[in-house]
Enzyme design. Sequence first.
Site, PDB file in Angstrom:
ATOM      1  N   GLY A  68      71.064  85.788  89.532  1.00 60.86           N
ATOM      2  CA  GLY A  68      71.112  86.382  88.209  1.00 60.86           C
ATOM      3  C   GLY A  68      70.540  85.409  87.222  1.00 60.86           C
ATOM      4  O   GLY A  68      69.957  84.387  87.605  1.00 60.86           O
ATOM      5  N   GLY A  69      70.719  85.728  85.960  1.00 62.45           N
ATOM      6  CA  GLY A  69      70.143  84.901  84.927  1.00 62.45           C
ATOM      7  C   GLY A  69      70.614  83.466  84.978  1.00 62.45           C
ATOM      8  O   GLY A  69      69.910  82.560  84.541  1.00 62.45           O
ATOM      9  N   MET A  70      71.805  83.259  85.496  1.00 58.88           N
ATOM     10  CA  MET A  70      72.347  81.912  85.483  1.00 58.88           C
ATOM     11  C   MET A  70      71.953  81.082  86.691  1.00 58.88           C
ATOM     12  O   MET A  70      72.182  79.885  86.734  1.00 58.88           O
ATOM     13  CB  MET A  70      73.876  81.992  85.429  1.00 58.88           C
ATOM     14  CG  MET A  70      74.410  82.329  84.067  1.00 58.88           C
ATOM     15  SD  MET A  70      74.077  80.999  82.900  1.00 58.88           S
ATOM     16  CE  MET A  70      75.284  79.797  83.479  1.00 58.88           C
ATOM     17  N   GLY A  71      71.434  81.712  87.702  1.00 60.07           N
ATOM     18  CA  GLY A  71      71.097  80.947  88.894  1.00 60.07           C
ATOM     19  C   GLY A  71      71.297  81.779  90.135  1.00 60.07           C
ATOM     20  O   GLY A  71      71.317  83.007  90.070  1.00 60.07           O
ATOM     21  N   VAL A  90      73.411  82.175  94.061  1.00 61.65           N
ATOM     22  CA  VAL A  90      74.550  81.790  94.884  1.00 61.65           C
ATOM     23  C   VAL A  90      74.151  81.954  96.336  1.00 61.65           C
ATOM     24  O   VAL A  90      73.597  82.987  96.716  1.00 61.65           O
ATOM     25  CB  VAL A  90      75.790  82.677  94.607  1.00 61.65           C
ATOM     26  CG1 VAL A  90      76.964  82.181  95.415  1.00 61.65           C
ATOM     27  CG2 VAL A  90      76.125  82.668  93.142  1.00 61.65           C
ATOM     28  N   LYS A  97      76.896  77.538  94.530  1.00 62.78           N
ATOM     29  CA  LYS A  97      76.355  78.052  93.288  1.00 62.78           C
ATOM     30  C   LYS A  97      75.318  77.077  92.769  1.00 62.78           C
ATOM     31  O   LYS A  97      75.588  75.885  92.650  1.00 62.78           O
ATOM     32  CB  LYS A  97      77.503  78.188  92.274  1.00 62.78           C
ATOM     33  CG  LYS A  97      77.287  79.308  91.317  1.00 62.78           C
ATOM     34  CD  LYS A  97      78.571  79.673  90.610  1.00 62.78           C
ATOM     35  CE  LYS A  97      78.300  80.921  89.788  1.00 62.78           C
ATOM     36  NZ  LYS A  97      79.464  81.497  89.186  1.00 62.78           N
ATOM     37  N   ASP A 131      86.035  82.117  81.268  1.00 61.30           N
ATOM     38  CA  ASP A 131      85.046  83.160  81.572  1.00 61.30           C
ATOM     39  C   ASP A 131      85.680  84.252  82.428  1.00 61.30           C
ATOM     40  O   ASP A 131      85.122  84.671  83.433  1.00 61.30           O
ATOM     41  CB  ASP A 131      83.853  82.520  82.282  1.00 61.30           C
ATOM     42  CG  ASP A 131      82.644  83.453  82.291  1.00 61.30           C
ATOM     43  OD1 ASP A 131      82.631  84.419  81.513  1.00 61.30           O
ATOM     44  OD2 ASP A 131      81.729  83.210  83.106  1.00 61.30           O
TER      45      ASP A 131
END
Lengths: 195, 988
Positions: B100-103, B105, B122, B214
């Site tokens: 996804g946008g964050m990286g 997994v 991650k 989060d």
Amino acid sequence: MLRFEGANKVAMPQVTTLLQRLRGNDRSAIDELFTLLYDDLRRIARSRLAANGRQTLLDTSLLVHEAYLKFVNVGQLNLNDREHFLAYAASTLRSVVVDFVRKRGAEQRGGDVDHVTLNTEVAQSVGACDDEILAVHEALTVLAQIDPRLVKVVEMRYFAGLSEVEIAAALGVSERTVRRDWERSRLLLADILST
Amino acid sequence: MSTKTAGFDVERWQRLNALLEQGLSIDAEERTTWLDHLPPESRDLADKLRGMLLQKGIETKEFLAQPVALQQIVQKGAQAADAAGANVGPYRLIAELGSGGMGTVWLAERNDDTIKRQVALKLPISHWIPGLAERMDRERDMLAALEHPNIARLYDAGVTETGRPYLALEYVEGESIDSYCQTHRLPVRQRLELFLQVTNAVAHAHARLIVHRDLKPNNILVTKNGEVRLLDFGVGKLIEDESKASNREAIDDTPRSADSGTANTSLTRITGRAITLDYASPEQIRSERITVASDVYSLGVVLFELLTGQRPYKLKRNTAGAVEDAIEAQDAPAASSVAEKPVARVLRGDVDVILAKAMKKETGERYASVEAFAADVKHFLKGEPVVAQRDSAIYRARKFVSRNIGGVIGGVVVFLAITAGTSIALWQAHVAKAETARATQVKQFIASLFTSAVPRTGEGGQVLASDLLTSAADRIEKELVDQPEIAAELGSIVSESFIKLGVPEKSERILEFVLSKSTLYLEPRNRITLSAKRNLASVLRARDPKRAEALLDDLMPDAAAMLPSTAEDLAQAHMQKAYLAARRADETSAVENIQRAVDLAEQYFGKESPQAIQYLGNLSNIYGVFSRRAPQLQAAATAYTKAINTMEGSRPNDDLINAETMYANALVANDRAAEAIPLLRRVVEDRLNLDTLETHRVRNARSSLANALLTSGYLDEGIALARKVVADELAANKVDSTDRILLGNQLVRGLVVAKLLDDAATEVARISGVAGQLSELTNLIRDVRLARLFFLRSDVMSAETTLDQIADTLNKYPAENIAALVVRAEGARLQNDFVTSKVRLDAALAALNSVPISLLTQANLSTEMGRYFLSRGSFDQAADHLNRCRSIYDRLQPSVSTLAADCYVGLAQLHLKAKEPAIAMRLLSPVVDAWSRVNPGNAWHGEALYWLSRTQAQLGQTVSADANFARAQAMLKRSTLPAMRELSRAKR
């Protein structure tokens, strides 16, 4: 499966309904369908490439067919809408491909770093190269003013790798017509690009 | 390029295009002439056209010849695209789990062999941050100490030599909590209980001074066992920018000024993860200090969504600012105002208030801790006053009264409770009295059920039994809180009544209630607990098989200890267990359990008892599930004989119907469908007489009959019946059901055989979105059939992909695997791809040795073998196979149907080659007739007609031959299948 952000679970509208609205010339359906397909095609492309490692060249027709199967399997798409669906998927795929190519170009010029990226890079003599893709994409905007049906043929044949039989069914014309249209498109595109 | 139009105007291109279209449509050798005779107004384009039309084959041959292909590229620098097998720090990547946008997994394991365990690795996108490695080390130790059954462990966090951060987390297989609640259709109570697991985990972390930061459904997984696992505890903080993080400690952050620069940076970060923003607290949005109260807020949003299916703030996520404004300024609506009606009723009042308190804008007004939040949820679940409610005497009194109406009948008491506020004392006094008045109360309660019953769904003022029971169940739960024994007893009566009424699903809630009371308040071994467990297991069987099986395992020792009075319970439990074992394909356990049920019934109720007959029928059914056709028929025959002996005189009779159905189904499975048809006609008739209404049992009986009809080749009647059953099911059941899928599958089967492909496609679409509980085998058969449908529609790609996707499952079911190979062979033949067809057939033959397959599959295999050899000109071999399939069809079907068309048409071609048109005629005319009855005009009809016309030509019947040839051409031309199109081009 471990989930990760990006898994968007917003309830999706029925693809078949969207296709019906399209047939009724409802312009807003085009945008909705585009968004739906765009994300999906990107996701499938990513996962396909990730699964196969980086040596794989991904045949784009696999992408549209897989998207089609997925929508059929979740009951959002009628089997009978296949050709219609493929036509729009091809059009969306054009954007997906062009965006990838542009992004890659931006990265090479030192733009944003995205972790995984997709590209249309050529492995010797297989597939089209980045410049050609962008050139064809722009030339298609000219072709759209000349003969919109040809744009569809190019999108389906060149961007989505669909067969003549499939294109004929999608456009409701004979295979012979598709072959001639394709020939004409290539000639016109070559001419537009050399002007 | 974008300015191309300037140099060459569009109008000119349009003219060029029109001329090009014309030029391309004429034969190549005549183009020069055409070019030479262009009309004057087009002369200016002559040279261009000449170049295009005459040189095109040379110059532009390669142009656009290859379609686009995508390829993943390797990034330059440290963050190369990862691939399975690559190493990141001390980990070796196995497979990508998501991105996804964050990286991304990855599923990974340590590459240094220290610990063999798989982790979720991650890999956040991160620019190189000074001091990151040190900080990761520091925080890792703290987070790794977080051990709780509901928290996914952080095993490791660090930075690789190239400066790339990574986090190794416990790999959890589960579903996010929101989708878990949805797919399991959990009632409010169970959603709240699930949520309490979440609060437990968060409270544990808070006690160790760790804030999650989060919390959102995607970070809260529920495992198959219904256990919650929180992901990413403190991870948000770990990967945050050092310059910010240095100012914030886990809990006691110093307040930060909300200067615009900081806020922007933070927002950018958050909007990068678009979904997260919805769960962020106002102080998070403002980049202010983050405390446990922030987690309380996020939990409030999560619970709101779990209960209502919606997020509290509805906006189009146009700009980050809009969301920010909403979260900061708008008050969340009351949960009950956005939830659907039945749920809203439950939420109105207490839950609304609990959620509002959790989601207060001001941290000081929220629950002071997650525990306090959880405590109020528990209060609500127990029907006690919630802290969040206004602290008013009226509220408490109402709560008291609503809990005690069962006993507090006099209005005086209610009045006193409200006005004097002495509720506690009154309540206690009441409880003491209740003990002595128990018997009277039960009577009064039952009587009041009838007197107070208000018709809701009944017509003409009549109260329906299920209404009565529903209101009874509600009232037992609400009003008999203080008399758990009575509540349990009455509840179990109500639940049994629901089950007898044919609406077992409605009994779930009351059964859970009964169980919660009876296990606490009754002696350890008692009939009420026993039957509640058994009935609940039965209700949960489809949706939560794990829990169902656990309940059964739980009750069996007790039931065995209490024999003989519990013989029925024990036998039923074994039967249920058998079906659960069958669902997870455990044949041994399934057969053992059902055999045990038979033994128990024979021992305690007699060899010809209805129970023994029933379980024998189930035994047959279980054998059927595992395709053990011979024992299936044997058990069913035994049951049926006994049933006829003891019950023939008492038609219509439930047990006899069941035994008869099982026997008929076993006959069909053993290739004796024609014999089953008269039995099933009687079953349908008896069932209608017995139920008087069009119940689901009537539909099932008709469905069995349709199956036998389709298998015997009575396609018209079979399809009509299957259509009727599907329509009836749709009319009766607005809700999607497993039946819906099974009946739809059956219809699709008939439609495919009749080559009514569009209808089949429509039906597939109708059932494919339905959530149902089907066995793996049923799904497999459905997918193979879907693949065949794709093949018949000439959509090879979709067909092959569908089969590829089920390849692993197919390997588990050899008979289905062979059927799938035959489907593939047929698909290839229709594409004129005989090489592939042969490869598939060889694979099918190789697999054949060890596997018993049905006659129908054998016939299909022989047909394809025969058609292959026919196409290769090996007529002797073709004759062997085609005669074989013919003899099978003749045995299976009293008259020729389209099921046999491919075989008969192939055989007819052989006889034509042998100049035996009379024999060919005898084979073809029934096939042509069958097509005209079932689906006139389709390509297969055309194929049969084509060969019929050839036959007639050989017989000298030229007039008929010509007419049929023309008809055949018209039918074949419309097909997209290469084999059919080729035939449409065949000369006379």
